[in-house]
Write an enzyme that holds these catalytic residues in place. Structure first.
Site, short mmCIF file in Angstrom:
data_model
loop_
_atom_site.label_atom_id
_atom_site.label_comp_id
_atom_site.label_asym_id
_atom_site.label_seq_id
_atom_site.Cartn_x
_atom_site.Cartn_y
_atom_site.Cartn_z
N HIS A 248 0.82 -1.22 0.00
CA HIS A 248 0.00 0.00 0.00
C HIS A 248 0.85 1.27 0.00
O HIS A 248 0.60 2.21 -0.76
CB HIS A 248 -0.91 -0.05 1.24
CG HIS A 248 -1.97 0.99 1.30
ND1 HIS A 248 -1.77 2.24 1.84
CD2 HIS A 248 -3.27 0.96 0.91
CE1 HIS A 248 -2.89 2.94 1.80
NE2 HIS A 248 -3.82 2.19 1.23
N ASN A 350 -13.50 4.70 3.57
CA ASN A 350 -14.12 3.98 2.46
C ASN A 350 -15.40 3.24 2.84
O ASN A 350 -15.74 2.24 2.22
CB ASN A 350 -13.12 2.95 1.90
CG ASN A 350 -11.87 3.58 1.36
OD1 ASN A 350 -11.86 4.73 0.98
ND2 ASN A 350 -10.80 2.79 1.31
N SER A 424 -7.68 6.18 0.08
CA SER A 424 -6.22 6.04 0.23
C SER A 424 -5.50 6.53 -1.02
O SER A 424 -4.37 7.00 -0.95
CB SER A 424 -5.84 4.58 0.46
OG SER A 424 -5.99 4.22 1.80
#
Length: 610
Positions: A248, A350, A424
Protein backbone atom coordinates in the site's frame (compact mmCIF):
# COMPACT_ATOMS: atom_id res chain seq x y z
CA UNK A 1 -25.66 18.73 17.75
CA UNK A 2 -22.84 20.33 19.73
CA UNK A 3 -23.78 24.01 19.96
CA UNK A 4 -25.76 25.22 22.93
CA UNK A 5 -27.24 27.96 20.76
CA UNK A 6 -29.50 27.05 17.86
CA UNK A 7 -27.59 26.57 14.62
CA UNK A 8 -30.59 27.82 12.67
CA UNK A 9 -30.11 31.45 11.63
CA UNK A 10 -31.89 34.48 12.93
CA UNK A 11 -33.44 36.05 9.83
CA UNK A 12 -34.03 39.81 9.88
CA UNK A 13 -34.49 42.08 6.86
CA UNK A 14 -33.34 39.19 4.69
CA UNK A 15 -34.12 40.78 1.33
CA UNK A 16 -32.21 43.94 2.16
CA UNK A 17 -29.23 41.94 3.34
CA UNK A 18 -29.19 39.91 0.14
CA UNK A 19 -29.07 43.07 -1.92
CA UNK A 20 -26.31 44.63 0.16
CA UNK A 21 -24.57 41.90 0.99
CA UNK A 22 -0.31 12.34 -24.56
CA UNK A 23 1.77 14.27 -25.56
CA UNK A 24 5.07 14.17 -27.36
CA UNK A 25 8.37 13.93 -25.55
CA UNK A 26 9.24 17.57 -24.93
CA UNK A 27 12.83 16.99 -23.86
CA UNK A 28 14.90 18.63 -26.57
CA UNK A 29 18.06 17.24 -28.11
CA UNK A 30 21.02 17.80 -25.87
CA UNK A 31 18.94 18.26 -22.70
CA UNK A 32 21.07 17.04 -19.76
CA UNK A 33 19.59 13.98 -18.08
CA UNK A 34 20.01 15.49 -14.63
CA UNK A 35 17.98 18.62 -15.40
CA UNK A 36 14.29 18.16 -16.09
CA UNK A 37 12.70 20.11 -18.96
CA UNK A 38 10.27 21.64 -16.50
CA UNK A 39 13.11 22.90 -14.31
CA UNK A 40 14.85 24.42 -17.30
CA UNK A 41 11.66 26.11 -18.41
CA UNK A 42 11.05 27.49 -14.94
CA UNK A 43 14.39 29.30 -15.14
CA UNK A 44 13.71 30.67 -18.60
CA UNK A 45 10.05 31.51 -17.96
CA UNK A 46 10.94 33.81 -15.06
CA UNK A 47 13.08 35.99 -17.32
CA UNK A 48 12.76 38.01 -20.51
CA UNK A 49 14.81 40.37 -22.62
CA UNK A 50 11.89 42.16 -24.28
CA UNK A 51 8.97 44.40 -23.44
CA UNK A 52 5.80 45.13 -25.41
CA UNK A 53 4.68 48.76 -25.78
CA UNK A 54 1.42 49.85 -27.40
CA UNK A 55 1.01 53.56 -28.21
CA UNK A 56 -2.47 55.02 -28.22
CA UNK A 57 -2.17 56.53 -31.71
CA UNK A 58 -0.83 53.40 -33.39
CA UNK A 59 -3.40 50.87 -34.55
CA UNK A 60 -3.23 47.26 -35.54
CA UNK A 61 -3.60 45.90 -39.06
CA UNK A 62 -6.47 46.94 -41.27
CA UNK A 63 -8.98 44.28 -42.29
CA UNK A 64 -9.85 44.39 -46.00
CA UNK A 65 -12.46 42.05 -47.47
CA UNK A 66 -11.94 39.48 -44.75
CA UNK A 67 -8.17 39.53 -45.01
CA UNK A 68 -5.64 41.15 -42.74
CA UNK A 69 -3.37 43.68 -44.40
CA UNK A 70 0.09 44.22 -43.02
CA UNK A 71 0.27 41.61 -40.27
CA UNK A 72 4.03 41.90 -40.39
CA UNK A 73 4.54 45.45 -41.44
CA UNK A 74 7.20 48.05 -41.09
CA UNK A 75 6.10 50.71 -38.68
CA UNK A 76 7.02 54.30 -39.10
CA UNK A 77 10.22 55.16 -37.24
CA UNK A 78 9.80 55.94 -33.56
CA UNK A 79 9.70 59.67 -32.99
CA UNK A 80 12.72 61.32 -31.44
CA UNK A 81 10.71 62.26 -28.36
CA UNK A 82 9.40 58.75 -27.79
CA UNK A 83 12.80 57.21 -28.43
CA UNK A 84 14.35 59.50 -25.84
CA UNK A 85 11.73 58.50 -23.26
CA UNK A 86 12.39 54.81 -23.92
CA UNK A 87 16.13 55.32 -23.53
CA UNK A 88 15.70 57.30 -20.30
CA UNK A 89 13.45 54.62 -18.85
CA UNK A 90 16.09 52.01 -19.63
CA UNK A 91 18.85 54.10 -18.10
CA UNK A 92 16.78 54.39 -14.94
CA UNK A 93 17.19 50.62 -14.50
CA UNK A 94 20.67 50.29 -15.97
CA UNK A 95 19.46 48.77 -19.23
CA UNK A 96 19.96 49.62 -22.87
CA UNK A 97 16.66 49.43 -24.75
CA UNK A 98 16.29 49.43 -28.53
CA UNK A 99 13.31 49.01 -30.82
CA UNK A 100 13.02 45.61 -32.49
CA UNK A 101 9.79 45.29 -34.50
CA UNK A 102 6.03 45.65 -34.42
CA UNK A 103 3.35 42.97 -34.14
CA UNK A 104 -0.13 42.55 -35.54
CA UNK A 105 -1.79 44.28 -32.64
CA UNK A 106 0.01 47.50 -33.44
CA UNK A 107 2.32 47.23 -30.45
CA UNK A 108 6.07 47.68 -30.69
CA UNK A 109 8.61 45.25 -29.33
CA UNK A 110 11.65 46.67 -27.54
CA UNK A 111 14.70 44.54 -26.85
CA UNK A 112 16.81 44.84 -23.72
CA UNK A 113 20.57 44.35 -23.69
CA UNK A 114 20.25 41.33 -21.39
CA UNK A 115 17.75 39.00 -19.79
CA UNK A 116 16.13 40.31 -16.63
CA UNK A 117 13.51 39.01 -14.24
CA UNK A 118 9.88 39.50 -15.14
CA UNK A 119 9.62 41.71 -12.06
CA UNK A 120 12.33 44.06 -13.34
CA UNK A 121 10.88 44.05 -16.84
CA UNK A 122 7.50 44.98 -15.42
CA UNK A 123 9.06 47.86 -13.49
CA UNK A 124 10.69 49.13 -16.67
CA UNK A 125 7.39 48.91 -18.54
CA UNK A 126 5.55 50.74 -15.75
CA UNK A 127 8.17 53.48 -15.66
CA UNK A 128 7.88 54.01 -19.43
CA UNK A 129 4.10 54.24 -19.24
CA UNK A 130 4.37 56.79 -16.44
CA UNK A 131 6.86 58.89 -18.40
CA UNK A 132 4.95 58.87 -21.67
CA UNK A 133 1.21 59.62 -21.58
CA UNK A 134 0.88 58.39 -25.18
CA UNK A 135 1.58 54.80 -24.07
CA UNK A 136 -1.63 52.76 -23.94
CA UNK A 137 0.02 49.86 -22.16
CA UNK A 138 3.46 48.36 -21.59
CA UNK A 139 4.31 44.91 -20.26
CA UNK A 140 7.02 42.22 -20.23
CA UNK A 141 7.21 39.97 -23.29
CA UNK A 142 6.87 36.68 -21.45
CA UNK A 143 8.30 33.38 -22.64
CA UNK A 144 5.57 30.75 -23.17
CA UNK A 145 6.02 27.02 -23.69
CA UNK A 146 3.97 23.94 -24.44
CA UNK A 147 2.57 22.46 -21.21
CA UNK A 148 4.86 19.73 -19.93
CA UNK A 149 3.59 16.17 -20.37
CA UNK A 150 5.89 13.28 -19.52
CA UNK A 151 6.91 10.40 -21.78
CA UNK A 152 6.32 7.69 -19.18
CA UNK A 153 5.00 4.65 -21.01
CA UNK A 154 1.87 4.24 -18.87
CA UNK A 155 1.08 7.95 -18.48
CA UNK A 156 -1.83 7.75 -20.92
CA UNK A 157 -3.57 5.51 -18.37
CA UNK A 158 -3.28 8.14 -15.62
CA UNK A 159 -6.62 9.81 -16.34
CA UNK A 160 -6.59 11.24 -12.82
CA UNK A 161 -3.79 13.61 -13.85
CA UNK A 162 -5.05 15.13 -17.06
CA UNK A 163 -8.65 14.36 -18.03
CA UNK A 164 -10.85 17.46 -18.04
CA UNK A 165 -13.84 15.84 -16.33
CA UNK A 166 -12.36 13.75 -13.55
CA UNK A 167 -8.71 14.79 -13.52
CA UNK A 168 -6.75 17.34 -11.51
CA UNK A 169 -5.13 19.53 -14.20
CA UNK A 170 -1.67 18.34 -13.19
CA UNK A 171 0.23 19.01 -16.46
CA UNK A 172 -0.51 22.73 -16.26
CA UNK A 173 0.88 22.78 -12.72
CA UNK A 174 4.17 21.16 -13.78
CA UNK A 175 5.19 24.25 -15.72
CA UNK A 176 5.08 26.18 -12.43
CA UNK A 177 6.17 23.68 -9.76
CA UNK A 178 7.34 20.09 -9.46
CA UNK A 179 7.67 19.98 -5.67
CA UNK A 180 11.42 20.55 -5.52
CA UNK A 181 12.73 20.93 -1.97
CA UNK A 182 9.65 19.40 -0.32
CA UNK A 183 9.60 16.19 1.72
CA UNK A 184 6.38 14.21 2.00
CA UNK A 185 6.12 11.66 4.79
CA UNK A 186 4.05 8.64 3.78
CA UNK A 187 2.82 7.17 7.05
CA UNK A 188 1.84 3.73 5.85
CA UNK A 189 3.14 0.17 5.29
CA UNK A 190 6.65 1.28 4.36
CA UNK A 191 8.02 1.05 0.84
CA UNK A 192 9.52 -1.37 -1.65
CA UNK A 193 12.51 -0.34 -3.74
CA UNK A 194 11.18 0.25 -7.26
CA UNK A 195 12.78 1.47 -10.47
CA UNK A 196 10.15 4.21 -10.73
CA UNK A 197 10.98 5.39 -7.20
CA UNK A 198 14.76 5.30 -7.64
CA UNK A 199 16.33 8.33 -5.98
CA UNK A 200 12.99 9.46 -4.57
CA UNK A 201 13.12 7.78 -1.16
CA UNK A 202 14.85 9.41 1.81
CA UNK A 203 15.82 7.71 5.06
CA UNK A 204 12.70 6.74 6.99
CA UNK A 205 11.87 4.69 10.07
CA UNK A 206 9.91 1.61 11.08
CA UNK A 207 7.70 2.57 14.04
CA UNK A 208 5.91 -0.77 14.37
CA UNK A 209 6.63 -1.85 17.92
CA UNK A 210 5.06 -5.32 17.68
CA UNK A 211 7.26 -7.85 15.85
CA UNK A 212 4.29 -9.98 14.76
CA UNK A 213 2.52 -7.04 13.16
CA UNK A 214 5.82 -5.84 11.72
CA UNK A 215 6.41 -9.23 10.11
CA UNK A 216 10.13 -8.47 10.01
CA UNK A 217 11.35 -10.31 13.10
CA UNK A 218 11.94 -7.25 15.27
CA UNK A 219 10.42 -4.07 16.62
CA UNK A 220 11.27 -0.50 15.76
CA UNK A 221 14.32 0.16 13.65
CA UNK A 222 15.65 2.34 10.87
CA UNK A 223 14.54 -0.01 8.09
CA UNK A 224 11.27 1.33 6.70
CA UNK A 225 11.09 -1.17 3.83
CA UNK A 226 7.93 -3.23 3.52
CA UNK A 227 8.39 -7.01 4.03
CA UNK A 228 4.73 -7.62 3.15
CA UNK A 229 1.52 -7.50 5.18
CA UNK A 230 -0.10 -10.75 3.97
CA UNK A 231 -2.25 -12.61 6.47
CA UNK A 232 -3.62 -16.12 6.86
CA UNK A 233 -7.32 -16.80 7.33
CA UNK A 234 -8.36 -15.90 10.86
CA UNK A 235 -5.04 -14.22 11.69
CA UNK A 236 -6.65 -10.81 12.13
CA UNK A 237 -9.76 -12.15 13.87
CA UNK A 238 -12.25 -14.92 13.70
CA UNK A 239 -13.81 -15.14 10.27
CA UNK A 240 -11.33 -12.77 8.66
CA UNK A 241 -10.22 -14.10 5.26
CA UNK A 242 -6.64 -14.53 4.11
CA UNK A 243 -5.14 -11.60 2.21
CA UNK A 244 -2.13 -10.99 -0.02
CA UNK A 245 0.43 -8.30 0.68
CA UNK A 246 -0.94 -4.90 -0.30
CA UNK A 247 2.29 -2.90 -0.83
CA UNK A 248 0.00 0.00 0.00
CA UNK A 249 2.71 2.50 0.95
CA UNK A 250 4.54 1.88 -2.33
CA UNK A 251 1.39 2.64 -4.32
CA UNK A 252 0.82 5.86 -2.37
CA UNK A 253 4.45 6.93 -2.79
CA UNK A 254 4.27 6.47 -6.56
CA UNK A 255 1.26 8.76 -6.92
CA UNK A 256 3.14 11.46 -5.05
CA UNK A 257 6.65 11.26 -6.45
CA UNK A 258 7.28 8.53 -9.03
CA UNK A 259 10.21 9.34 -11.30
CA UNK A 260 8.76 11.25 -14.23
CA UNK A 261 9.75 11.74 -17.88
CA UNK A 262 12.05 8.70 -17.75
CA UNK A 263 10.31 6.89 -20.60
CA UNK A 264 9.01 4.17 -18.32
CA UNK A 265 6.13 3.38 -16.00
CA UNK A 266 4.04 6.10 -14.42
CA UNK A 267 4.42 9.76 -13.50
CA UNK A 268 4.28 11.28 -10.03
CA UNK A 269 2.39 14.50 -9.30
CA UNK A 270 5.20 16.08 -7.26
CA UNK A 271 8.11 14.28 -8.88
CA UNK A 272 10.54 16.95 -7.68
CA UNK A 273 9.69 16.13 -4.06
CA UNK A 274 11.12 13.31 -1.94
CA UNK A 275 9.35 10.61 0.07
CA UNK A 276 10.06 9.93 3.74
CA UNK A 277 8.68 6.43 4.41
CA UNK A 278 7.28 6.02 7.93
CA UNK A 279 6.23 2.44 8.55
CA UNK A 280 3.33 2.13 10.98
CA UNK A 281 1.07 -0.47 9.34
CA UNK A 282 1.81 -4.18 9.06
CA UNK A 283 -0.11 -7.42 9.32
CA UNK A 284 -3.69 -6.59 10.39
CA UNK A 285 -3.00 -2.84 10.62
CA UNK A 286 -1.15 -0.67 13.10
CA UNK A 287 -1.45 0.80 16.57
CA UNK A 288 -2.52 4.39 17.22
CA UNK A 289 0.51 4.88 19.45
CA UNK A 290 2.90 3.83 16.69
CA UNK A 291 1.10 6.09 14.23
CA UNK A 292 1.27 9.03 16.65
CA UNK A 293 5.01 8.58 17.11
CA UNK A 294 5.37 8.40 13.36
CA UNK A 295 3.53 11.70 12.96
CA UNK A 296 5.64 13.46 15.58
CA UNK A 297 8.94 12.09 14.26
CA UNK A 298 8.19 12.84 10.61
CA UNK A 299 7.31 16.44 11.45
CA UNK A 300 10.60 17.04 13.26
CA UNK A 301 9.58 16.19 16.82
CA UNK A 302 11.48 14.04 19.28
CA UNK A 303 10.58 10.39 19.91
CA UNK A 304 12.41 8.65 22.74
CA UNK A 305 14.90 6.06 21.54
CA UNK A 306 14.66 7.17 17.92
CA UNK A 307 17.22 9.41 16.20
CA UNK A 308 15.70 12.70 15.07
CA UNK A 309 14.77 13.01 11.42
CA UNK A 310 17.47 14.70 9.34
CA UNK A 311 15.00 17.27 7.95
CA UNK A 312 11.33 17.38 8.83
CA UNK A 313 8.66 16.52 6.31
CA UNK A 314 6.63 19.57 5.33
CA UNK A 315 3.69 17.33 4.35
CA UNK A 316 2.30 14.18 5.95
CA UNK A 317 0.11 11.74 4.00
CA UNK A 318 -2.07 9.39 6.04
CA UNK A 319 -4.03 7.02 3.83
CA UNK A 320 -5.25 5.09 6.84
CA UNK A 321 -8.09 5.14 9.31
CA UNK A 322 -10.54 3.42 11.60
CA UNK A 323 -13.86 4.04 13.28
CA UNK A 324 -14.76 6.21 16.24
CA UNK A 325 -13.95 9.69 17.45
CA UNK A 326 -10.54 11.27 17.07
CA UNK A 327 -8.58 10.04 20.06
CA UNK A 328 -6.48 12.38 22.16
CA UNK A 329 -3.22 10.66 21.23
CA UNK A 330 -3.72 11.20 17.54
CA UNK A 331 -5.01 14.74 18.00
CA UNK A 332 -2.04 15.69 20.15
CA UNK A 333 0.34 14.25 17.55
CA UNK A 334 -1.39 16.22 14.80
CA UNK A 335 -1.27 19.38 16.92
CA UNK A 336 2.44 18.78 17.47
CA UNK A 337 3.06 18.40 13.73
CA UNK A 338 1.10 21.52 12.90
CA UNK A 339 3.02 23.51 15.51
CA UNK A 340 6.15 22.85 13.43
CA UNK A 341 4.42 23.90 10.22
CA UNK A 342 3.71 20.45 8.78
CA UNK A 343 0.52 20.01 6.73
CA UNK A 344 -1.39 16.81 7.54
CA UNK A 345 -3.53 15.25 4.78
CA UNK A 346 -5.79 12.29 5.64
CA UNK A 347 -8.25 9.97 3.95
CA UNK A 348 -11.99 10.39 4.60
CA UNK A 349 -12.52 6.61 4.68
CA UNK A 350 -14.12 3.98 2.46
CA UNK A 351 -17.29 3.00 4.30
CA UNK A 352 -19.72 5.19 2.32
CA UNK A 353 -20.75 6.86 5.56
CA UNK A 354 -20.40 10.20 7.26
CA UNK A 355 -16.69 10.85 7.73
CA UNK A 356 -17.39 12.20 11.21
CA UNK A 357 -17.33 8.53 12.22
CA UNK A 358 -13.88 7.93 10.75
CA UNK A 359 -10.59 8.57 12.56
CA UNK A 360 -8.26 10.46 11.84
CA UNK A 361 -10.52 12.07 9.24
CA UNK A 362 -12.52 13.62 12.08
CA UNK A 363 -9.50 15.07 13.87
CA UNK A 364 -8.99 18.85 13.97
CA UNK A 365 -6.38 20.57 11.88
CA UNK A 366 -6.18 18.00 9.08
CA UNK A 367 -7.13 18.23 5.40
CA UNK A 368 -9.71 15.48 4.94
CA UNK A 369 -10.01 14.07 1.41
CA UNK A 370 -12.98 12.35 -0.23
CA UNK A 371 -12.64 10.30 -3.41
CA UNK A 372 -14.15 11.00 -6.83
CA UNK A 373 -14.59 8.75 -9.85
CA UNK A 374 -13.67 9.31 -13.48
CA UNK A 375 -16.89 11.30 -14.00
CA UNK A 376 -15.99 13.72 -11.20
CA UNK A 377 -18.74 12.47 -8.88
CA UNK A 378 -18.41 10.85 -5.47
CA UNK A 379 -16.88 7.38 -5.65
CA UNK A 380 -19.30 4.68 -4.51
CA UNK A 381 -17.25 3.81 -1.43
CA UNK A 382 -16.14 7.29 -0.32
CA UNK A 383 -17.09 8.76 3.02
CA UNK A 384 -18.60 12.23 2.99
CA UNK A 385 -19.89 15.01 5.24
CA UNK A 386 -19.19 18.49 6.51
CA UNK A 387 -15.76 17.56 7.87
CA UNK A 388 -14.53 16.73 4.35
CA UNK A 389 -12.40 19.56 2.99
CA UNK A 390 -11.73 18.65 -0.65
CA UNK A 391 -11.99 15.74 -3.05
CA UNK A 392 -9.55 14.13 -5.48
CA UNK A 393 -9.56 11.15 -7.84
CA UNK A 394 -9.68 7.86 -5.98
CA UNK A 395 -10.98 5.66 -8.75
CA UNK A 396 -14.05 3.45 -8.98
CA UNK A 397 -15.26 0.45 -10.95
CA UNK A 398 -13.60 0.37 -14.35
CA UNK A 399 -11.23 3.26 -13.69
CA UNK A 400 -8.70 2.70 -10.92
CA UNK A 401 -5.66 4.76 -9.92
CA UNK A 402 -2.49 3.39 -11.49
CA UNK A 403 0.75 3.53 -9.51
CA UNK A 404 3.89 1.66 -8.46
CA UNK A 405 3.54 -1.73 -6.76
CA UNK A 406 5.28 -5.04 -6.15
CA UNK A 407 4.36 -8.36 -7.78
CA UNK A 408 4.88 -10.48 -4.66
CA UNK A 409 1.72 -11.99 -3.19
CA UNK A 410 3.39 -12.56 0.18
CA UNK A 411 7.10 -11.74 0.29
CA UNK A 412 8.50 -9.10 -2.06
CA UNK A 413 8.76 -9.91 -5.76
CA UNK A 414 9.50 -7.92 -8.90
CA UNK A 415 8.59 -4.30 -9.57
CA UNK A 416 5.09 -3.91 -10.93
CA UNK A 417 2.26 -1.44 -11.47
CA UNK A 418 -1.39 -1.82 -10.54
CA UNK A 419 -4.63 0.08 -10.23
CA UNK A 420 -6.11 0.60 -6.75
CA UNK A 421 -9.25 2.40 -5.64
CA UNK A 422 -10.02 4.21 -2.39
CA UNK A 423 -9.73 7.41 -0.44
CA UNK A 424 -6.22 6.04 0.23
CA UNK A 425 -5.54 6.81 -3.44
CA UNK A 426 -7.27 10.21 -3.39
CA UNK A 427 -5.23 11.42 -0.40
CA UNK A 428 -1.76 11.29 -2.01
CA UNK A 429 -3.11 13.29 -4.94
CA UNK A 430 -3.82 16.11 -2.50
CA UNK A 431 -0.61 15.65 -0.49
CA UNK A 432 1.34 15.91 -3.74
CA UNK A 433 -0.46 19.11 -4.74
CA UNK A 434 0.35 20.53 -1.30
CA UNK A 435 4.01 19.74 -2.07
CA UNK A 436 3.70 21.69 -5.33
CA UNK A 437 2.19 24.61 -3.41
CA UNK A 438 4.86 24.65 -0.70
CA UNK A 439 7.63 24.40 -3.27
CA UNK A 440 6.18 27.51 -4.90
CA UNK A 441 5.66 29.32 -1.59
CA UNK A 442 7.41 27.72 1.42
CA UNK A 443 6.09 30.43 3.75
CA UNK A 444 2.53 29.10 3.73
CA UNK A 445 1.18 27.87 7.07
CA UNK A 446 -0.99 24.74 7.30
CA UNK A 447 -4.07 26.98 7.54
CA UNK A 448 -2.92 28.98 4.50
CA UNK A 449 -2.51 25.78 2.51
CA UNK A 450 -5.97 24.52 3.43
CA UNK A 451 -7.67 27.83 2.62
CA UNK A 452 -5.93 28.21 -0.76
CA UNK A 453 -6.47 24.57 -1.64
CA UNK A 454 -10.19 25.02 -1.04
CA UNK A 455 -10.55 28.39 -2.71
CA UNK A 456 -8.85 27.12 -5.87
CA UNK A 457 -10.78 23.83 -6.11
CA UNK A 458 -13.09 23.45 -9.11
CA UNK A 459 -16.81 22.64 -8.94
CA UNK A 460 -17.88 19.01 -9.20
CA UNK A 461 -19.02 18.03 -12.72
CA UNK A 462 -21.21 15.29 -11.23
CA UNK A 463 -23.02 14.63 -7.96
CA UNK A 464 -20.69 14.73 -4.97
CA UNK A 465 -22.70 15.79 -1.94
CA UNK A 466 -20.57 16.15 1.18
CA UNK A 467 -17.30 16.09 -0.76
CA UNK A 468 -15.97 19.44 0.41
CA UNK A 469 -15.05 22.55 -1.54
CA UNK A 470 -14.56 20.81 -4.88
CA UNK A 471 -12.07 18.71 -6.85
CA UNK A 472 -8.51 19.87 -6.26
CA UNK A 473 -7.13 21.71 -9.30
CA UNK A 474 -3.33 21.34 -9.20
CA UNK A 475 -2.58 24.30 -11.47
CA UNK A 476 -5.00 26.66 -9.72
CA UNK A 477 -3.69 25.57 -6.32
CA UNK A 478 -0.12 26.46 -7.32
CA UNK A 479 -1.35 29.84 -8.57
CA UNK A 480 -3.16 30.38 -5.27
CA UNK A 481 -0.03 29.45 -3.34
CA UNK A 482 1.97 32.00 -5.31
CA UNK A 483 -0.60 34.68 -4.60
CA UNK A 484 -2.00 34.85 -8.13
CA UNK A 485 -5.13 33.07 -7.03
CA UNK A 486 -7.15 32.49 -3.88
CA UNK A 487 -6.98 36.09 -2.72
CA UNK A 488 -4.55 37.85 -0.44
CA UNK A 489 -7.20 39.98 1.21
CA UNK A 490 -7.00 42.45 4.05
CA UNK A 491 -7.83 42.66 7.77
CA UNK A 492 -11.01 44.25 9.11
CA UNK A 493 -12.78 44.40 12.45
CA UNK A 494 -16.23 43.02 13.18
CA UNK A 495 -18.90 45.70 13.57
CA UNK A 496 -21.81 45.23 15.96
CA UNK A 497 -24.69 44.73 15.78
CA UNK A 498 -24.39 41.78 13.40
CA UNK A 499 -26.44 39.19 15.27
CA UNK A 500 -28.76 38.32 12.36
CA UNK A 501 -28.49 37.61 8.66
CA UNK A 502 -30.16 40.95 7.99
CA UNK A 503 -27.44 42.84 9.88
CA UNK A 504 -24.51 40.73 8.67
CA UNK A 505 -21.17 42.49 8.10
CA UNK A 506 -20.34 42.47 4.39
CA UNK A 507 -16.98 40.98 3.33
CA UNK A 508 -16.08 41.93 -0.23
CA UNK A 509 -12.44 40.85 -0.69
CA UNK A 510 -11.23 37.26 -0.88
CA UNK A 511 -8.64 36.44 1.75
CA UNK A 512 -10.04 38.91 4.27
CA UNK A 513 -9.37 38.25 7.96
CA UNK A 514 -12.03 39.51 10.35
CA UNK A 515 -10.98 40.21 13.93
CA UNK A 516 -14.08 39.59 16.02
CA UNK A 517 -15.25 39.34 19.61
CA UNK A 518 -17.80 37.16 21.38
CA UNK A 519 -19.21 39.83 23.70
CA UNK A 520 -21.32 37.43 25.76
CA UNK A 521 -22.31 33.77 25.98
CA UNK A 522 -25.41 34.54 23.90
CA UNK A 523 -23.51 36.40 21.17
CA UNK A 524 -23.55 35.28 17.54
CA UNK A 525 -21.89 37.10 14.64
CA UNK A 526 -22.90 37.04 10.95
CA UNK A 527 -20.86 37.92 7.86
CA UNK A 528 -22.09 37.90 4.26
CA UNK A 529 -20.12 37.16 1.09
CA UNK A 530 -21.53 37.64 -2.40
CA UNK A 531 -20.07 34.45 -3.84
CA UNK A 532 -19.46 34.46 -7.62
CA UNK A 533 -20.69 31.55 -9.74
CA UNK A 534 -18.22 28.67 -9.83
CA UNK A 535 -16.36 29.81 -6.71
CA UNK A 536 -16.06 28.08 -3.34
CA UNK A 537 -16.15 30.00 -0.09
CA UNK A 538 -13.73 28.71 2.55
CA UNK A 539 -14.14 29.95 6.12
CA UNK A 540 -11.43 29.34 8.74
CA UNK A 541 -12.17 30.30 12.35
CA UNK A 542 -9.39 30.55 14.93
CA UNK A 543 -10.68 31.09 18.49
CA UNK A 544 -8.56 32.10 21.45
CA UNK A 545 -6.90 29.15 23.16
CA UNK A 546 -9.38 28.95 26.05
CA UNK A 547 -12.61 29.19 24.05
CA UNK A 548 -14.83 27.03 21.89
CA UNK A 549 -16.65 28.89 19.11
CA UNK A 550 -18.46 27.12 16.26
CA UNK A 551 -18.77 27.95 12.57
CA UNK A 552 -21.74 27.69 10.18
CA UNK A 553 -22.47 28.68 6.57
CA UNK A 554 -26.00 29.31 5.23
CA UNK A 555 -27.60 30.31 1.96
CA UNK A 556 -30.00 33.26 1.62
CA UNK A 557 -32.95 31.05 2.61
CA UNK A 558 -31.30 30.20 5.92
CA UNK A 559 -30.50 26.61 4.91
CA UNK A 560 -27.44 25.22 6.65
CA UNK A 561 -24.82 24.36 4.02
CA UNK A 562 -21.76 23.56 6.12
CA UNK A 563 -20.61 23.58 9.72
CA UNK A 564 -17.65 22.91 11.98
CA UNK A 565 -17.97 22.12 15.69
CA UNK A 566 -14.57 21.26 17.19
CA UNK A 567 -13.35 21.58 20.77
CA UNK A 568 -11.77 24.24 22.97
CA UNK A 569 -8.97 26.14 21.26
CA UNK A 570 -9.38 24.15 18.05
CA UNK A 571 -9.62 25.82 14.66
CA UNK A 572 -12.85 25.46 12.71
CA UNK A 573 -13.10 25.20 8.91
CA UNK A 574 -16.11 25.02 6.60
CA UNK A 575 -16.71 25.62 2.92
CA UNK A 576 -19.54 26.06 0.43
CA UNK A 577 -19.43 26.00 -3.37
CA UNK A 578 -21.63 28.12 -5.63
CA UNK A 579 -22.47 25.66 -8.41
CA UNK A 580 -25.04 27.98 -9.97
CA UNK A 581 -24.65 30.38 -12.88
CA UNK A 582 -25.09 33.64 -10.93
CA UNK A 583 -23.63 35.26 -7.83
CA UNK A 584 -25.23 33.97 -4.63
CA UNK A 585 -24.88 35.19 -1.02
CA UNK A 586 -23.31 33.02 1.66
CA UNK A 587 -23.83 33.86 5.34
CA UNK A 588 -21.05 32.86 7.69
CA UNK A 589 -21.95 32.62 11.36
CA UNK A 590 -19.72 32.42 14.43
CA UNK A 591 -21.47 31.05 17.53
CA UNK A 592 -20.35 30.97 21.18
CA UNK A 593 -20.26 27.50 22.75
CA UNK A 594 -18.01 27.86 25.80
CA UNK A 595 -15.02 29.75 27.15
CA UNK A 596 -14.15 33.43 27.24
CA UNK A 597 -16.19 36.51 26.33
CA UNK A 598 -15.55 40.21 26.09
CA UNK A 599 -12.86 42.39 24.54
CA UNK A 600 -10.03 40.55 26.29
CA UNK A 601 -11.09 36.91 26.53
CA UNK A 602 -13.59 36.65 23.68
CA UNK A 603 -11.38 37.31 20.65
CA UNK A 604 -11.35 35.27 17.46
CA UNK A 605 -10.10 35.57 13.87
CA UNK A 606 -12.20 34.56 10.87
CA UNK A 607 -10.59 34.24 7.43
CA UNK A 608 -12.83 34.15 4.36
CA UNK A 609 -11.41 33.10 0.99
CA UNK A 610 -13.06 32.34 -2.35
Amino acid sequence: MKSQQSKYPAVLKLCAAAVIGLGANVAGAGTPTDVSPAAQRAIVSDQTDRIIVKYKDESGPVVMKGKMAGVARAASPLSVTRKAMVERAGQQFGMMVRESHTIATGARIFKLDRKVSLTDAAKLAADLKERDPSVEYAEPDRMMHPLFTPNDSMYNQQWDFFEATGGMNVPAAWDKSTGTGIRVAVIDTGYRPHADLSGQILAGYDFISDATIGNDGNGRDSDASDPGDWTAAGECGSGEPASNSSWHGTHVAGTIAAVTNNGSGVAGIAYGAKIVPVRVLGKCGGYTSDIADGIIWASGGTVSGVPNIAARAQVINMSLGGGGACDTTTQNAINSARSRGTVVVVAAGNESQNASNSNPANCSGVITVAATNRSGGRASYSNYGTIVDVAAPGGDSGAAILSTLNAGTKSPGADSYAGYMGTSMATPHVAAVVALMLSKNPNLTPDDVEARLKSSARPFPASCSGCGAGIVDASAAVDAAAGSGGGTGTTISETESNNTMGTANSVTTSGTTVNGTMSSSSDTDYFVVQLPAGKTLSAALTPNSSSDYDLYIYNSAGTLLASSENGTGAAEAASSANTGSTTSPRYVRVVYYSGGTGSTSGKYALKLTW
